[in-house]
Design a protein around this motif. Structure first.
Motif, PDB file in Angstrom:
ATOM      1  N   LYS A 146      83.902  -2.827  27.807  1.00  0.00           N
ATOM      2  CA  LYS A 146      83.151  -1.625  28.195  1.00  0.00           C
ATOM      3  C   LYS A 146      84.071  -0.407  28.252  1.00  0.00           C
ATOM      4  O   LYS A 146      83.713   0.677  27.783  1.00  0.00           O
ATOM      5  CB  LYS A 146      82.461  -1.818  29.539  1.00  0.00           C
ATOM      6  CG  LYS A 146      81.752  -0.535  29.988  1.00  0.00           C
ATOM      7  CD  LYS A 146      80.897  -0.714  31.206  1.00  0.00           C
ATOM      8  CE  LYS A 146      80.101   0.545  31.495  1.00  0.00           C
ATOM      9  NZ  LYS A 146      80.940   1.717  31.767  1.00  0.00           N
ATOM     10  N   ASP A 150      83.656   3.086  26.339  1.00  0.00           N
ATOM     11  CA  ASP A 150      83.607   4.369  27.046  1.00  0.00           C
ATOM     12  C   ASP A 150      84.652   5.329  26.471  1.00  0.00           C
ATOM     13  O   ASP A 150      84.376   6.509  26.257  1.00  0.00           O
ATOM     14  CB  ASP A 150      83.873   4.153  28.543  1.00  0.00           C
ATOM     15  CG  ASP A 150      82.710   3.452  29.254  1.00  0.00           C
ATOM     16  OD1 ASP A 150      81.592   3.446  28.705  1.00  0.00           O
ATOM     17  OD2 ASP A 150      82.935   2.905  30.351  1.00  0.00           O
ATOM     18  N   GLY A 153      83.435   6.587  23.230  1.00  0.00           N
ATOM     19  CA  GLY A 153      82.104   7.183  23.213  1.00  0.00           C
ATOM     20  C   GLY A 153      81.119   6.453  22.321  1.00  0.00           C
ATOM     21  O   GLY A 153      80.234   7.066  21.716  1.00  0.00           O
ATOM     22  N   VAL A 154      81.255   5.140  22.241  1.00  0.00           N
ATOM     23  CA  VAL A 154      80.299   4.367  21.429  1.00  0.00           C
ATOM     24  C   VAL A 154      79.381   3.557  22.348  1.00  0.00           C
ATOM     25  O   VAL A 154      79.751   3.213  23.473  1.00  0.00           O
ATOM     26  CB  VAL A 154      80.991   3.381  20.450  1.00  0.00           C
ATOM     27  CG1 VAL A 154      81.907   4.120  19.501  1.00  0.00           C
ATOM     28  CG2 VAL A 154      81.723   2.287  21.177  1.00  0.00           C
ATOM     29  N   ALA A 155      78.206   3.268  21.838  1.00  0.00           N
ATOM     30  CA  ALA A 155      77.275   2.400  22.558  1.00  0.00           C
ATOM     31  C   ALA A 155      77.591   0.952  22.215  1.00  0.00           C
ATOM     32  O   ALA A 155      77.775   0.610  21.048  1.00  0.00           O
ATOM     33  CB  ALA A 155      75.836   2.738  22.184  1.00  0.00           C
ATOM     34  N   TRP A 156      77.668   0.126  23.218  1.00  0.00           N
ATOM     35  CA  TRP A 156      77.819  -1.322  23.034  1.00  0.00           C
ATOM     36  C   TRP A 156      76.407  -1.874  22.863  1.00  0.00           C
ATOM     37  O   TRP A 156      75.636  -1.925  23.809  1.00  0.00           O
ATOM     38  CB  TRP A 156      78.523  -1.892  24.253  1.00  0.00           C
ATOM     39  CG  TRP A 156      78.715  -3.367  24.286  1.00  0.00           C
ATOM     40  CD1 TRP A 156      78.351  -4.291  23.346  1.00  0.00           C
ATOM     41  CD2 TRP A 156      79.331  -4.116  25.346  1.00  0.00           C
ATOM     42  NE1 TRP A 156      78.703  -5.551  23.748  1.00  0.00           N
ATOM     43  CE2 TRP A 156      79.308  -5.473  24.964  1.00  0.00           C
ATOM     44  CE3 TRP A 156      79.894  -3.768  26.579  1.00  0.00           C
ATOM     45  CZ2 TRP A 156      79.820  -6.487  25.790  1.00  0.00           C
ATOM     46  CZ3 TRP A 156      80.394  -4.765  27.385  1.00  0.00           C
ATOM     47  CH2 TRP A 156      80.363  -6.106  26.994  1.00  0.00           C
TER      48      TRP A 156
ATOM     49  N   THR B  39      76.546   1.784  28.540  1.00  0.00           N
ATOM     50  CA  THR B  39      77.245   2.611  27.543  1.00  0.00           C
ATOM     51  C   THR B  39      76.286   3.452  26.702  1.00  0.00           C
ATOM     52  O   THR B  39      76.728   4.253  25.874  1.00  0.00           O
ATOM     53  CB  THR B  39      78.075   1.745  26.569  1.00  0.00           C
ATOM     54  OG1 THR B  39      77.181   0.879  25.843  1.00  0.00           O
ATOM     55  CG2 THR B  39      79.108   0.896  27.299  1.00  0.00           C
ATOM     56  N   ALA B  40      74.992   3.261  26.889  1.00  0.00           N
ATOM     57  CA  ALA B  40      74.014   3.904  26.003  1.00  0.00           C
ATOM     58  C   ALA B  40      74.114   5.423  26.020  1.00  0.00           C
ATOM     59  O   ALA B  40      73.877   6.081  25.009  1.00  0.00           O
ATOM     60  CB  ALA B  40      72.600   3.459  26.388  1.00  0.00           C
ATOM     61  N   HIS B  42      76.479   7.347  25.861  1.00  0.00           N
ATOM     62  CA  HIS B  42      77.454   7.961  24.955  1.00  0.00           C
ATOM     63  C   HIS B  42      76.797   8.547  23.709  1.00  0.00           C
ATOM     64  O   HIS B  42      77.342   9.451  23.081  1.00  0.00           O
ATOM     65  CB  HIS B  42      78.497   6.928  24.507  1.00  0.00           C
ATOM     66  CG  HIS B  42      79.345   6.414  25.632  1.00  0.00           C
ATOM     67  ND1 HIS B  42      79.913   7.238  26.560  1.00  0.00           N
ATOM     68  CD2 HIS B  42      79.719   5.166  25.985  1.00  0.00           C
ATOM     69  CE1 HIS B  42      80.599   6.520  27.438  1.00  0.00           C
ATOM     70  NE2 HIS B  42      80.502   5.257  27.109  1.00  0.00           N
ATOM     71  N   LEU B  43      75.653   7.996  23.324  1.00  0.00           N
ATOM     72  CA  LEU B  43      75.002   8.460  22.097  1.00  0.00           C
ATOM     73  C   LEU B  43      74.542   9.911  22.211  1.00  0.00           C
ATOM     74  O   LEU B  43      74.426  10.609  21.205  1.00  0.00           O
ATOM     75  CB  LEU B  43      73.822   7.542  21.759  1.00  0.00           C
ATOM     76  CG  LEU B  43      74.233   6.106  21.404  1.00  0.00           C
ATOM     77  CD1 LEU B  43      73.025   5.178  21.425  1.00  0.00           C
ATOM     78  CD2 LEU B  43      74.912   6.077  20.035  1.00  0.00           C
TER      79      LEU B  43
END
Lengths: 375, 375
Positions: A146, A150, A153-156, B39-40, B42-43
């Motif tokens: 995670k 972070d 800046g990407v979505a997992w 993390t969503a 970040h998009l």
């Protein structure tokens, strides 16, 4: 291994001796690359087309209209074996760092084409359900994954956590990451069509061995008096030094774009070390006149593996984790932008007209065009 | 295993007995899902947003403006172990079929959200360079991978072929595929927001066990008189029957779109067998009144593992590889479209108002809402 079979400890330890035999893998790779290239036409049925220059580059790029789509899957490699051994020796799990390494393998490749990484998927294949029963280790893996997302800046997006007894070795885990991103605007594409004599080579600092050369690094342990606990520097063990996580370079490439700088080409310096600077297919000479600092762990490996500079720079990153080829007038500002993101950088050299070769002048080393076969 | 330790051959062989312990994996999965969901945000920095309803579904979906982006990474699982054993027994490599299975795991999941698969990446992690030295097997893997890409009209972008001695078991290969696609137009999104009482359930035929339940199938070999060479039907060995490749369903979903049919929801029937029909989070009753033919290998497994229908349908696909939930008026035409693509199909039941449960009426089986925990 018996003592009788042990190799001469004064001999050079090369990457091939560490167990990876490319001659066996390469025919398959060539066949796979040919078969893969033959599938590109399918995209036309959807009104799309591949960006052909991305074949053989670090990420695959498809023109989907308003922007380009880039995708990749990348494997951590054998670095987790070092974390396992250090956990046995010290009790501490380094899987938070290992998670970052895995994501870095995918993201640092994806950004070479000019892509902004958007989504990461996790592939965590364990040797059995037991692996996940060590909750401190499992939570470290999750937390590190995670944190790396972070940072970039990407979505997992999700992933896969299979228990593969009989395929993955007992007590081990096979870690990989896939990453999807977009090249937007399309002018960010950095596949090297504008790379030209006069361009500057900016090298971004590595944090250590990153995740390439670990087979060699693990083999070397046999030669060290206290194995992984041998000190590389006062208070820093070889094992801990190896486990410094790979630098994530996407904050730098994103900041460059915000600063109006579009690299002409990028090379993620992984396997084959500095020979990766020869990655671009054009006949160009790359002249290096300044070297980044060598992380202590890499100097230590070079010394104990009794590698000369040519072998070391042709195998390991030797302090340069990522190369940006930029217009000469952007070079100084590229360094500033990287430093503002916390990544040390230097203008290390320039691109020149001439035969395909890499000249590392401070060390008197030359690599020719035949020393990196990727296509 | 000694004879003394061998379990009673007359007892039921359940999936848990075959060695995968979900209780150990599930806490990690929950922690990973929570961290991933966080993390969503970040998009937003890129002007995009996740399609939140895709969290917990089979593929992750991001709204990137003109269309949705869908991505996934999926693992083959342990089916390659069957191919290895059959090669030892018969000399024939089934890795062409295994390649199709691997791609099917990714593509059949990706299409559930309404995506058109565009790019597949190969992840082939071998236990050592030696694996690639068996050129017949390696070429079968390449040929099968390409053929599956051709069948689905996707571009094979590239991939990773690491040799992971010490992580992947000696002589084995860990196979996975990542897939990226788009949902275009966005109205093709089939995450189930329009799923409603009255909708029809169309089941697409499987070719056999596909790539789920193989741990059980391999465990069963211990009970068979001639092991993998035991005949399932005259001239068809158990091993060969298990290795029938997984059906690729994307030609059906693409043909449905061309025919103007957008499913309200889809479920890829993999692990947990028909319990996957309960995948959608809504409180709805799924009533099945017609059953697809059971492939001989699955009937054979049920018989020899001494499973009752509840255990068999709750574990294996039992002839249904993929479920399409469509408007009632589209049901008959959905079957026709699938058949035109060479995939047998039937209208098997309907969605009704009522508590969340699956009723398989011809067999008198009911599965409740607590029997599939995926989120």
């Amino acid at each position: 291994m018996t003592d009788a079979a042990r190799p001469d400890p004064n001999s050079t330890l090369s990457y091939e001796q560490s167990g990876v035999v490319y001659d066996l893998i390469d025919p398959l790779k060539v066949a796979a690359q040919r078969a893969a290239a033959a599938t590109a036409g399918h995209l036309a049925a959807h009104g799309f087309a591949e960006v052909a220059a991305s074949r053989g580059e670090s990420a695959y790029v498809v023109d989907v209209g308003p922007f380009h789509l880039a995708s990749i899957v990348e494997c951590l490699g054998s670095k987790a074996l070092v974390a396992d051994e250090m956990q046995r020796l010290t009790g501490r799990s380094h899987y938070d760092a290992i998670a970052q390494d895995t994501i870095a393998m995918a993201i640092n490749d994806l950004i070479t084409v000019g892509a902004t990484p958007l989504v990461v998927q996790a592939y965590w294949a364990a040797g059995g359900s037991d692996w996940f029963g060590d909750s401190a280790r499992a939570q470290a893996l999750v937390a590190g994954w995670k944190r790396a997302c972070d940072h970039c800046g990407v979505a997992w997006g999700g992933g896969e956590t299979p228990a593969l007894a009989g395929i993955v070795a007992d007590g081990r885990i096979d870690l990989a990451a896939s990453c999807t991103g977009i090249v937007s605007p399309k002018s960010r594409l950095s596949l090297g069509d504008r790379l030209a004599p006069g361009d500057a080579i900016v090298l971004l600092a590595s944090s250590g061995i990153h995740a390439n050369g670990l087979s060699l690094a693990r083999k070397l342990v046999e030669r060290l008096p206290a194995g992984y606990l041998t000190e590389v520097a006062p208070g820093l063990t070889y094992g801990d030094a190896l486990l410094a996580p790979t630098v994530l370079y996407s904050p730098v490439t994103e900041a460059l774009f915000r600063a109006g700088i579009v690299p002409r080409y990028c090379a993620n310096i992984t396997g084959h070390g500095w020979r990766k600077l020869l990655r671009h297919p054009a006949a160009l000479t790359y002249r290096i006149d300044a070297l980044p600092a060598v992380p202590p762990v890499l100097a230590f490996i070079q010394q104990h593996a009794r590698q000369d500079d040519r072998e070391a720079y042709g195998t390991l990153n030797m302090g340069a984790g990522f190369a940006l080829f930029v217009a000469a007038e952007d070079a100084a500002r590229t360094v500033e932008v990287a430093r503002a993101q916390g990544v040390e950088a230097l203008v290390a050299g320039r691109v020149e007209a001439g035969p395909k070769r890499l000249l590392i002048e401070p060390l008197g080393i030359e690599f020719g065009s035949d020393e990196l076969q990727l296509r």
